[in-house]
Design a protein around this motif. Structure first.
Motif, PDB file in Angstrom:
ATOM      1  N   MET A   1       0.849  -1.377  -0.033  1.00 18.83           N
ATOM      2  CA  MET A   1      -0.075  -0.054  -0.104  1.00 18.83           C
ATOM      3  C   MET A   1       1.007   1.414   0.043  1.00 18.83           C
ATOM      4  O   MET A   1       1.955   1.350   0.598  1.00 18.83           O
ATOM      5  N   TYR A   2       0.436   2.261  -0.595  1.00 22.01           N
ATOM      6  CA  TYR A   2       1.144   3.702  -0.749  1.00 22.01           C
ATOM      7  C   TYR A   2       0.217   4.462  -0.288  1.00 22.01           C
ATOM      8  O   TYR A   2      -0.953   4.703  -0.503  1.00 22.01           O
ATOM      9  N   ILE A   3       0.839   5.892  -0.022  1.00 21.01           N
ATOM     10  CA  ILE A   3       0.269   7.033   0.334  1.00 21.01           C
ATOM     11  C   ILE A   3       0.732   8.117  -1.012  1.00 21.01           C
ATOM     12  O   ILE A   3       2.041   7.945  -1.478  1.00 21.01           O
ATOM     13  N   GLN A   4      -0.121   8.938  -1.276  1.00 20.10           N
ATOM     14  CA  GLN A   4       0.202   9.578  -2.535  1.00 20.10           C
ATOM     15  C   GLN A   4       0.628  11.101  -1.648  1.00 20.10           C
ATOM     16  O   GLN A   4      -0.001  11.802  -1.114  1.00 20.10           O
ATOM     17  N   CYS A   5       2.005  11.613  -2.402  1.00 23.02           N
ATOM     18  CA  CYS A   5       2.448  12.865  -1.812  1.00 23.02           C
ATOM     19  C   CYS A   5       1.761  14.008  -2.768  1.00 23.02           C
ATOM     20  O   CYS A   5       1.641  14.992  -2.047  1.00 23.02           O
ATOM     21  N   LEU A   7       0.617  14.661  -7.300  1.00 24.18           N
ATOM     22  CA  LEU A   7      -0.028  14.062  -8.432  1.00 24.18           C
ATOM     23  C   LEU A   7       0.778  12.746  -8.929  1.00 24.18           C
ATOM     24  O   LEU A   7       0.362  11.669  -9.445  1.00 24.18           O
ATOM     25  N   ASP A   8       2.148  13.120  -8.747  1.00 27.05           N
ATOM     26  CA  ASP A   8       3.009  11.902  -9.209  1.00 27.05           C
ATOM     27  C   ASP A   8       3.996  11.383  -8.368  1.00 27.05           C
ATOM     28  O   ASP A   8       4.771  10.575  -8.844  1.00 27.05           O
ATOM     29  N   SER A   9       4.047  11.470  -6.997  1.00 29.35           N
ATOM     30  CA  SER A   9       4.906  10.915  -6.052  1.00 29.35           C
ATOM     31  C   SER A   9       3.917  10.245  -5.050  1.00 29.35           C
ATOM     32  O   SER A   9       3.108  10.648  -4.465  1.00 29.35           O
ATOM     33  N   TYR A  10       4.762   8.841  -4.728  1.00 28.56           N
ATOM     34  CA  TYR A  10       4.093   8.302  -3.681  1.00 28.56           C
ATOM     35  C   TYR A  10       5.015   7.569  -2.752  1.00 28.56           C
ATOM     36  O   TYR A  10       6.305   7.384  -2.976  1.00 28.56           O
ATOM     37  N   CYS A  11       4.794   7.452  -1.195  1.00 31.70           N
ATOM     38  CA  CYS A  11       5.565   6.840  -0.365  1.00 31.70           C
ATOM     39  C   CYS A  11       4.897   5.767   0.126  1.00 31.70           C
ATOM     40  O   CYS A  11       3.613   5.337   0.072  1.00 31.70           O
ATOM     41  N   ARG A  12       5.562   4.748   0.618  1.00 33.53           N
ATOM     42  CA  ARG A  12       4.968   3.558   1.115  1.00 33.53           C
ATOM     43  C   ARG A  12       3.989   3.818   2.488  1.00 33.53           C
ATOM     44  O   ARG A  12       4.474   4.774   3.103  1.00 33.53           O
ATOM     45  N   GLU A  13       3.090   3.222   2.534  1.00 29.77           N
ATOM     46  CA  GLU A  13       2.186   3.296   3.740  1.00 29.77           C
ATOM     47  C   GLU A  13       2.957   3.351   4.937  1.00 29.77           C
ATOM     48  O   GLU A  13       3.747   2.495   5.312  1.00 29.77           O
ATOM     49  N   ARG A  24      10.074  17.166  -5.812  1.00 29.43           N
ATOM     50  CA  ARG A  24      10.635  15.884  -5.382  1.00 29.43           C
ATOM     51  C   ARG A  24      10.138  15.690  -4.175  1.00 29.43           C
ATOM     52  O   ARG A  24      10.026  16.674  -3.165  1.00 29.43           O
ATOM     53  N   TYR A  25       9.954  14.413  -3.626  1.00 27.34           N
ATOM     54  CA  TYR A  25       9.619  14.137  -1.981  1.00 27.34           C
ATOM     55  C   TYR A  25      10.667  13.145  -1.729  1.00 27.34           C
ATOM     56  O   TYR A  25      11.151  12.194  -2.447  1.00 27.34           O
ATOM     57  N   MET A  26      10.873  13.273  -0.502  1.00 26.95           N
ATOM     58  CA  MET A  26      11.439  11.935   0.459  1.00 26.95           C
ATOM     59  C   MET A  26      10.649  11.521   1.293  1.00 26.95           C
ATOM     60  O   MET A  26       9.511  11.946   1.570  1.00 26.95           O
ATOM     61  N   CYS A  27      10.901  10.202   1.516  1.00 28.02           N
ATOM     62  CA  CYS A  27       9.819   9.524   2.525  1.00 28.02           C
ATOM     63  C   CYS A  27      10.585   9.126   3.819  1.00 28.02           C
ATOM     64  O   CYS A  27      11.353   8.303   3.826  1.00 28.02           O
ATOM     65  N   ALA A  28      10.058   9.959   4.899  1.00 27.49           N
ATOM     66  CA  ALA A  28      10.402   9.647   6.316  1.00 27.49           C
ATOM     67  C   ALA A  28      10.058   8.363   6.700  1.00 27.49           C
ATOM     68  O   ALA A  28       8.583   8.086   6.463  1.00 27.49           O
ATOM     69  N   PRO A  29      10.413   7.430   7.354  1.00 27.24           N
ATOM     70  CA  PRO A  29      10.118   5.911   7.385  1.00 27.24           C
ATOM     71  C   PRO A  29       9.277   5.851   8.476  1.00 27.24           C
ATOM     72  O   PRO A  29       8.926   4.660   9.000  1.00 27.24           O
ATOM     73  N   TYR A  30       8.593   6.669   9.060  1.00 27.70           N
ATOM     74  CA  TYR A  30       7.438   6.431  10.136  1.00 27.70           C
ATOM     75  C   TYR A  30       6.478   7.835   9.767  1.00 27.70           C
ATOM     76  O   TYR A  30       6.631   8.575   9.217  1.00 27.70           O
ATOM     77  N   PRO A  31       5.099   7.241  10.350  1.00 27.76           N
ATOM     78  CA  PRO A  31       3.911   8.198  10.115  1.00 27.76           C
ATOM     79  C   PRO A  31       4.082   9.509  11.031  1.00 27.76           C
ATOM     80  O   PRO A  31       4.659   9.311  12.089  1.00 27.76           O
TER      81      PRO A  31
END
Length: 85
Positions: A1-5, A7-13, A24-31
């Motif tokens: 599952m993914y969350i949408q950052c 229109l074009d970028s996603y991070c893992r749920e 651009r986006y970076m995905c911090a590894p915790y909610p």
């Protein structure tokens, strides 16, 4: 599952999307992470980034913790089907 950052970028749920400039986006590894001014760094919820350093300040003024290095492996994906996670 993914969350949408955006229109074009996603991070893992379970991650937090942190803006990294230039769309651009970076995905911090915790909610609910706190995104630092340096987009490659983040802090846990309830902490604050210490400006221009690799540390986070917790509830007390003496509660200093290393910030998390979001790193290149946590760069947001343009298409979650291309995931290496």
């Amino acid at each position: 599952m993914y969350i949408q950052c955006d229109l074009d970028s996603y991070c893992r749920e379970g991650c937090t999307c942190c803006p990294a400039g230039h769309g651009r986006y970076m995905c911090a590894p915790y909610p609910n992470a706190v995104c630092c001014p340096d987009p490659s760094r983040s802090c846990k919820p309830g902490e604050r980034c210490i400006s221009q350093s690799a540390y986070c300040l917790g509830e007390g003024d003496d509660d200093v913790q290393p910030s998390y290095d979001n790193g290149g492996s946590y760069e947001a994906l343009e298409d979650p089907k291309d995931s290496m996670w």
